[in-house]
Design a protein around this motif. Structure first.
Motif, PDB file in Angstrom:
ATOM      1  N   MET A   1       0.822  -1.203   0.000  1.00  0.00           N
ATOM      2  CA  MET A   1       0.000   0.000   0.000  1.00  0.00           C
ATOM      3  C   MET A   1       0.864   1.264   0.000  1.00  0.00           C
ATOM      4  N   PHE A   2       1.912   1.286   0.845  1.00  0.00           N
ATOM      5  CA  PHE A   2       2.753   2.472   0.904  1.00  0.00           C
ATOM      6  C   PHE A   2       3.433   2.734  -0.438  1.00  0.00           C
ATOM      7  N   LEU A   3       3.937   1.672  -1.084  1.00  0.00           N
ATOM      8  CA  LEU A   3       4.603   1.853  -2.376  1.00  0.00           C
ATOM      9  C   LEU A   3       3.657   2.397  -3.430  1.00  0.00           C
ATOM     10  N   GLU A   4       2.399   1.987  -3.379  1.00  0.00           N
ATOM     11  CA  GLU A   4       1.414   2.533  -4.322  1.00  0.00           C
ATOM     12  C   GLU A   4       1.221   4.019  -4.090  1.00  0.00           C
ATOM     13  N   ALA A   5       1.210   4.442  -2.825  1.00  0.00           N
ATOM     14  CA  ALA A   5       1.066   5.863  -2.507  1.00  0.00           C
ATOM     15  C   ALA A   5       2.286   6.645  -2.986  1.00  0.00           C
ATOM     16  N   ILE A   6       3.460   6.067  -2.816  1.00  0.00           N
ATOM     17  CA  ILE A   6       4.688   6.717  -3.267  1.00  0.00           C
ATOM     18  C   ILE A   6       4.674   6.860  -4.788  1.00  0.00           C
ATOM     19  N   ARG A   7       4.289   5.811  -5.465  1.00  0.00           N
ATOM     20  CA  ARG A   7       4.225   5.873  -6.930  1.00  0.00           C
ATOM     21  C   ARG A   7       3.243   6.945  -7.384  1.00  0.00           C
ATOM     22  N   ALA A   8       2.101   7.042  -6.720  1.00  0.00           N
ATOM     23  CA  ALA A   8       1.113   8.065  -7.073  1.00  0.00           C
ATOM     24  C   ALA A   8       1.687   9.471  -6.874  1.00  0.00           C
ATOM     25  N   LEU A   9       2.460   9.668  -5.811  1.00  0.00           N
ATOM     26  CA  LEU A   9       3.099  10.967  -5.592  1.00  0.00           C
ATOM     27  C   LEU A   9       4.103  11.278  -6.692  1.00  0.00           C
ATOM     28  N   LEU A  10       4.921  10.297  -7.045  1.00  0.00           N
ATOM     29  CA  LEU A  10       5.921  10.524  -8.089  1.00  0.00           C
ATOM     30  C   LEU A  10       5.267  10.820  -9.439  1.00  0.00           C
ATOM     31  N   GLU A  11       4.146  10.199  -9.706  1.00  0.00           N
ATOM     32  CA  GLU A  11       3.449  10.439 -10.975  1.00  0.00           C
ATOM     33  C   GLU A  11       2.936  11.868 -11.083  1.00  0.00           C
ATOM     34  N   GLN A  12       2.773  12.559  -9.952  1.00  0.00           N
ATOM     35  CA  GLN A  12       2.307  13.950  -9.968  1.00  0.00           C
ATOM     36  C   GLN A  12       3.406  14.927 -10.377  1.00  0.00           C
ATOM     37  N   VAL A  13       4.654  14.495 -10.307  1.00  0.00           N
ATOM     38  CA  VAL A  13       5.768  15.359 -10.681  1.00  0.00           C
ATOM     39  C   VAL A  13       5.853  15.363 -12.203  1.00  0.00           C
ATOM     40  N   PRO A  14       5.673  16.527 -12.853  1.00  0.00           N
ATOM     41  CA  PRO A  14       5.665  16.567 -14.320  1.00  0.00           C
ATOM     42  C   PRO A  14       6.882  15.924 -14.963  1.00  0.00           C
ATOM     43  N   LEU A  15       8.020  16.014 -14.325  1.00  0.00           N
ATOM     44  CA  LEU A  15       9.245  15.421 -14.843  1.00  0.00           C
ATOM     45  C   LEU A  15       9.105  13.910 -15.040  1.00  0.00           C
ATOM     46  N   PHE A  16       8.261  13.270 -14.239  1.00  0.00           N
ATOM     47  CA  PHE A  16       8.103  11.813 -14.275  1.00  0.00           C
ATOM     48  C   PHE A  16       6.795  11.358 -14.928  1.00  0.00           C
ATOM     49  N   SER A  17       5.974  12.273 -15.396  1.00  0.00           N
ATOM     50  CA  SER A  17       4.615  11.938 -15.842  1.00  0.00           C
ATOM     51  C   SER A  17       4.560  10.940 -16.992  1.00  0.00           C
ATOM     52  N   GLY A  18       5.542  10.903 -17.861  1.00  0.00           N
ATOM     53  CA  GLY A  18       5.503  10.002 -19.003  1.00  0.00           C
ATOM     54  C   GLY A  18       6.214   8.677 -18.793  1.00  0.00           C
ATOM     55  N   LEU A  19       6.683   8.428 -17.583  1.00  0.00           N
ATOM     56  CA  LEU A  19       7.450   7.208 -17.336  1.00  0.00           C
ATOM     57  C   LEU A  19       6.557   6.000 -17.111  1.00  0.00           C
ATOM     58  N   ASP A  20       7.033   4.845 -17.516  1.00  0.00           N
ATOM     59  CA  ASP A  20       6.266   3.618 -17.281  1.00  0.00           C
ATOM     60  C   ASP A  20       6.538   3.108 -15.865  1.00  0.00           C
ATOM     61  N   SER A  21       5.839   2.051 -15.471  1.00  0.00           N
ATOM     62  CA  SER A  21       5.936   1.555 -14.096  1.00  0.00           C
ATOM     63  C   SER A  21       7.341   1.061 -13.751  1.00  0.00           C
ATOM     64  N   GLY A  22       8.064   0.502 -14.707  1.00  0.00           N
ATOM     65  CA  GLY A  22       9.430   0.044 -14.453  1.00  0.00           C
ATOM     66  C   GLY A  22      10.362   1.205 -14.138  1.00  0.00           C
ATOM     67  N   ASP A  23      10.222   2.292 -14.896  1.00  0.00           N
ATOM     68  CA  ASP A  23      11.046   3.475 -14.641  1.00  0.00           C
ATOM     69  C   ASP A  23      10.697   4.101 -13.294  1.00  0.00           C
ATOM     70  N   LEU A  24       9.401   4.179 -12.983  1.00  0.00           N
ATOM     71  CA  LEU A  24       8.988   4.723 -11.685  1.00  0.00           C
ATOM     72  C   LEU A  24       9.503   3.863 -10.533  1.00  0.00           C
ATOM     73  N   ALA A  25       9.510   2.560 -10.721  1.00  0.00           N
ATOM     74  CA  ALA A  25      10.025   1.663  -9.687  1.00  0.00           C
ATOM     75  C   ALA A  25      11.512   1.919  -9.452  1.00  0.00           C
ATOM     76  N   ALA A  26      12.255   2.175 -10.519  1.00  0.00           N
ATOM     77  CA  ALA A  26      13.680   2.472 -10.381  1.00  0.00           C
ATOM     78  C   ALA A  26      13.886   3.771  -9.604  1.00  0.00           C
ATOM     79  N   ILE A  27      13.052   4.747  -9.858  1.00  0.00           N
ATOM     80  CA  ILE A  27      13.134   6.016  -9.126  1.00  0.00           C
ATOM     81  C   ILE A  27      12.784   5.799  -7.659  1.00  0.00           C
ATOM     82  N   GLU A  28      11.756   5.018  -7.394  1.00  0.00           N
ATOM     83  CA  GLU A  28      11.356   4.711  -6.010  1.00  0.00           C
ATOM     84  C   GLU A  28      12.518   4.114  -5.230  1.00  0.00           C
ATOM     85  N   ARG A  29      13.276   3.247  -5.860  1.00  0.00           N
ATOM     86  CA  ARG A  29      14.411   2.601  -5.184  1.00  0.00           C
ATOM     87  C   ARG A  29      15.502   3.599  -4.818  1.00  0.00           C
TER      88      ARG A  29
END
Length: 111
Positions: free
Chosen positions: A1-29
């Motif tokens: 659940m927490f990781l889903e919330a983190i991903r949702a926050l990162l998706e709000q950053v325009p710099l990351f808006s076009g990234l796929d889930s694999g790229d977002l996961a790499a950023i989360e790490r």
């Protein structure tokens, strides 16, 4: 659940808006959770800019200290806000200061 919330926050950053889930996961790490107490200056105008902050909980104010010593507040931000997105691309110096208005938690991503 927490990781889903983190991903949702990162998706709000325009710099990351076009990234796929694999790229977002790499950023989360790479992101680090940071907690600051109320009234802590987390960014000072003129500091080197190398970190993006995504606000998870709490509130901050963005401000400058003018030549006359007066504080000029540009606004307040709450959860889901981000600060310093250009730091990841260009570096340079911080153009404003940021201070917590209450105990706050961030995701920090350093260039």
């Amino acid at each position: 659940m927490f990781l889903e919330a983190i991903r949702a926050l990162l998706e709000q950053v325009p710099l990351f808006s076009g990234l796929d889930s694999g790229d977002l996961a790499a950023i989360e790490r790479q992101a680090v959770r940071k907690r600051y107490r109320r009234n802590t200056v987390i960014i000072e105008q003129g500091d080197d800019a190398s970190t993006l902050f995504v606000l998870i909980r709490g509130r901050v104010k963005v401000f400058l200290i003018g030549d006359d010593g007066r504080e000029m507040v540009f606004g307040e931000r709450g959860p889901g806000s981000y600060i310093g997105e250009l730091a990841l691309l260009a570096g340079g110096k911080r153009s404003a200061s940021v201070q917590t208005l209450e105990d706050s938690e961030f995701l920090a991503l350093t260039r």
